[in-house]
Design a protein around this motif. Sequence first.
Motif, mmCIF file in Angstrom:
data_model
loop_
_atom_site.group_PDB
_atom_site.id
_atom_site.type_symbol
_atom_site.label_atom_id
_atom_site.label_comp_id
_atom_site.label_asym_id
_atom_site.label_seq_id
_atom_site.Cartn_x
_atom_site.Cartn_y
_atom_site.Cartn_z
ATOM 1 N N ALA A 1 -10.931 -1.474 -3.866
ATOM 2 C CA ALA A 1 -10.102 -2.091 -4.899
ATOM 3 C C ALA A 1 -10.415 -1.528 -6.275
ATOM 4 C CB ALA A 1 -10.283 -3.607 -4.892
ATOM 5 N N ARG A 2 -11.696 -1.501 -6.634
ATOM 6 C CA ARG A 2 -12.050 -0.993 -7.957
ATOM 7 C C ARG A 2 -11.743 0.490 -8.091
ATOM 8 N NH1 ARG A 2 -17.963 -3.140 -9.533
ATOM 9 N NH2 ARG A 2 -18.321 -2.938 -7.298
ATOM 10 N N THR A 3 -11.818 1.228 -6.982
ATOM 11 C CA THR A 3 -11.466 2.651 -7.037
ATOM 12 C C THR A 3 -9.988 2.837 -7.345
ATOM 13 O OG1 THR A 3 -13.240 3.270 -5.488
ATOM 14 C CG2 THR A 3 -11.390 4.794 -5.712
ATOM 15 N N VAL A 4 -9.131 2.045 -6.690
ATOM 16 C CA VAL A 4 -7.687 2.140 -6.950
ATOM 17 C C VAL A 4 -7.355 1.680 -8.364
ATOM 18 C CG1 VAL A 4 -5.429 1.196 -6.319
ATOM 19 C CG2 VAL A 4 -7.008 1.967 -4.533
ATOM 20 N N ILE A 5 -7.931 0.554 -8.784
ATOM 21 C CA ILE A 5 -7.640 0.013 -10.114
ATOM 22 C C ILE A 5 -8.117 0.971 -11.200
ATOM 23 C CG2 ILE A 5 -8.146 -1.875 -11.712
ATOM 24 C CD1 ILE A 5 -8.449 -3.661 -9.149
ATOM 25 N N ALA A 6 -9.366 1.423 -11.079
ATOM 26 C CA ALA A 6 -9.897 2.345 -12.080
ATOM 27 C C ALA A 6 -9.169 3.687 -12.041
ATOM 28 C CB ALA A 6 -11.398 2.550 -11.853
ATOM 29 N N PHE B 1 0.830 -1.201 0.000
ATOM 30 C CA PHE B 1 0.000 0.000 0.000
ATOM 31 C C PHE B 1 0.872 1.262 0.000
ATOM 32 C CE2 PHE B 1 -3.249 -2.805 2.326
ATOM 33 C CZ PHE B 1 -3.778 -3.234 1.114
ATOM 34 N N GLY B 2 2.044 1.180 0.664
ATOM 35 C CA GLY B 2 2.978 2.293 0.615
ATOM 36 C C GLY B 2 3.485 2.540 -0.796
ATOM 37 N N LEU B 3 3.704 1.470 -1.560
ATOM 38 C CA LEU B 3 4.131 1.626 -2.953
ATOM 39 C C LEU B 3 3.024 2.248 -3.805
ATOM 40 C CD1 LEU B 3 6.073 -1.718 -3.524
ATOM 41 C CD2 LEU B 3 7.025 0.578 -3.207
ATOM 42 N N VAL B 4 1.779 1.904 -3.495
ATOM 43 C CA VAL B 4 0.657 2.556 -4.182
ATOM 44 C C VAL B 4 0.675 4.055 -3.903
ATOM 45 C CG1 VAL B 4 -1.858 2.745 -4.255
ATOM 46 C CG2 VAL B 4 -0.786 0.495 -4.239
ATOM 47 N N ALA B 5 0.895 4.413 -2.626
ATOM 48 C CA ALA B 5 0.990 5.830 -2.270
ATOM 49 C C ALA B 5 2.156 6.496 -2.987
ATOM 50 C CB ALA B 5 1.146 5.977 -0.749
ATOM 51 N N LEU B 6 3.282 5.783 -3.104
ATOM 52 C CA LEU B 6 4.447 6.319 -3.812
ATOM 53 C C LEU B 6 4.109 6.620 -5.272
ATOM 54 C CD1 LEU B 6 8.088 4.989 -3.635
ATOM 55 C CD2 LEU B 6 7.006 5.332 -5.854
ATOM 56 N N ILE C 1 -0.936 -3.142 -8.693
ATOM 57 C CA ILE C 1 -0.856 -3.522 -7.276
ATOM 58 C C ILE C 1 -2.265 -3.640 -6.695
ATOM 59 C CG2 ILE C 1 -0.051 -2.824 -4.986
ATOM 60 C CD1 ILE C 1 2.292 -1.420 -6.333
ATOM 61 N N GLY C 2 -3.164 -2.744 -7.147
ATOM 62 C CA GLY C 2 -4.553 -2.840 -6.706
ATOM 63 C C GLY C 2 -5.192 -4.158 -7.103
ATOM 64 N N VAL C 3 -4.881 -4.643 -8.323
ATOM 65 C CA VAL C 3 -5.393 -5.944 -8.757
ATOM 66 C C VAL C 3 -4.837 -7.058 -7.873
ATOM 67 C CG1 VAL C 3 -5.378 -7.627 -10.635
ATOM 68 C CG2 VAL C 3 -5.746 -5.197 -11.147
ATOM 69 N N ALA C 4 -3.519 -6.994 -7.607
ATOM 70 C CA ALA C 4 -2.865 -8.049 -6.821
ATOM 71 C C ALA C 4 -3.334 -8.076 -5.369
ATOM 72 C CB ALA C 4 -1.350 -7.868 -6.879
ATOM 73 N N THR C 5 -3.733 -6.922 -4.835
ATOM 74 C CA THR C 5 -4.104 -6.839 -3.411
ATOM 75 C C THR C 5 -5.601 -6.549 -3.229
ATOM 76 O OG1 THR C 5 -3.558 -4.470 -3.321
ATOM 77 C CG2 THR C 5 -1.793 -6.025 -2.789
ATOM 78 N N ARG C 6 -6.401 -6.879 -4.244
ATOM 79 C CA ARG C 6 -7.801 -6.448 -4.207
ATOM 80 C C ARG C 6 -8.558 -7.021 -3.013
ATOM 81 N NH1 ARG C 6 -6.844 -9.759 -8.407
ATOM 82 N NH2 ARG C 6 -8.033 -11.702 -8.623
ATOM 83 N N ARG C 7 -8.229 -8.243 -2.591
ATOM 84 C CA ARG C 7 -8.929 -8.800 -1.429
ATOM 85 C C ARG C 7 -8.589 -8.025 -0.163
ATOM 86 N NH1 ARG C 7 -8.290 -15.159 -1.028
ATOM 87 N NH2 ARG C 7 -9.689 -14.722 0.735
#
Length: 413
Positions: A302-307, A241-246, A403-409
């Motif tokens: 998850a869908r918000t991050v992916i989209a 999640f930190g990498l997503v923020a990065l 990363i959102g796809v990989a961590t969606r759960r």
Amino acid sequence: MLRASAAPYADFVPLINKTRTHNVVPGRELVGLRVAITAFFALDGFIFSGWVVRIPDIKHQTHASAGALGLALLGVSAGAVLTMMLTGRLCRRYGSHPVTVVWMVVLALSVALPPLTHSAPALGAVLLVFGAAYGGVNVSFNAAAVDLVAAVRRPIMPSFHAAFSLGGMVGAGVGGLVAGFLSPTRHLLGITVLGLLVTAVAGRSLLRHEPPVPPVDDRGPAAAGTGRAARVAGRWLVVGFGLVALCDAYGEGAMADWGALHLKQDLTASAGTAAAGYACFALAMTAGRLSGTALLGRLGRARTVIAGGAVAAVGMLLGSLAPSVWVALAGFAVTGLGLANIFPVAIERAGALAGASGVAIASTLGYGGMLLGPPMIGFMADWFSLSTALTSVAALAAVAALIGVATRRALNG
């Protein structure tokens, strides 16, 4: 939506951000707590943007060269990175609410120091203090917000970050209006006074309430997954999640420092039109965050991050490779909409998994992305071109989506 997140929260942080066992009365008290935390987010943006708009005046006052000023400005970044992880530990020990109030007092006081300096080294020294307070308060009030999100079980995290964006826009606007007749010393001292007043009012409400306890998971403690494997997996998720923020913050930093230059240099836009580039991005991001709670309620995290990552990638490709100014401006706005809610979701999920420590890790990585973006784009612009370099924003937005796809759960709790 947040029902399932209670279990990992209880597993990883049974007493994080809490100094004793307590309950918070729902309803009016939680509303007051939300207003207080929102005020701190808005004040943070207002103070920081007030300092930023006076940087040219401070440069002239200190007689600093561009290189010397750049080194002095690194004090903000260095101070922030140094205190973010420390603040996570302080929140665990003393609670996020008092730590937020203390750091905000330091931030309000330190913003008045830059105009009192007359050399680049002295400026760098006071900016180290300013950056330390800025980094500390960002971790602590995000930790407080994470606790509140878990308690109310609604995806309200974007609303806090929208307040930060709005505070920044107001601070920049006010700074631009008063720059012509107020010296930096008087302007920033006025911000100090206002900051202390707001902290006194909002801080009183914050200190009156302990961080709320998330509701107990209906599935019972057995569902929490208390083994070592679960804890290790949780730590890796926090890093993810930190990498997503990065990835998100990389784009924000790049747009702030290079967007206008791209419009002016590559698309021969006027100075006014070039300046509108970042305004389009910032306004779209603010609008996206204001609607973020409704969006998360409809799509889920998850869908918000992916989209969002996919939209931002398309928007930045459009903005960086467009043949005309107006198409590029539209691309910048689309990028802002796409990136708007990625950072708040990443911070909230990191905090739900590991409390203040998770917020600190994700914030440090995110802030690192904001630091990494501008110089990396500068290097790539020298090697290739600025328009090509800006496509790296699209690439990292796509990485955030992956990363959102990989961590969606985990994103959905």
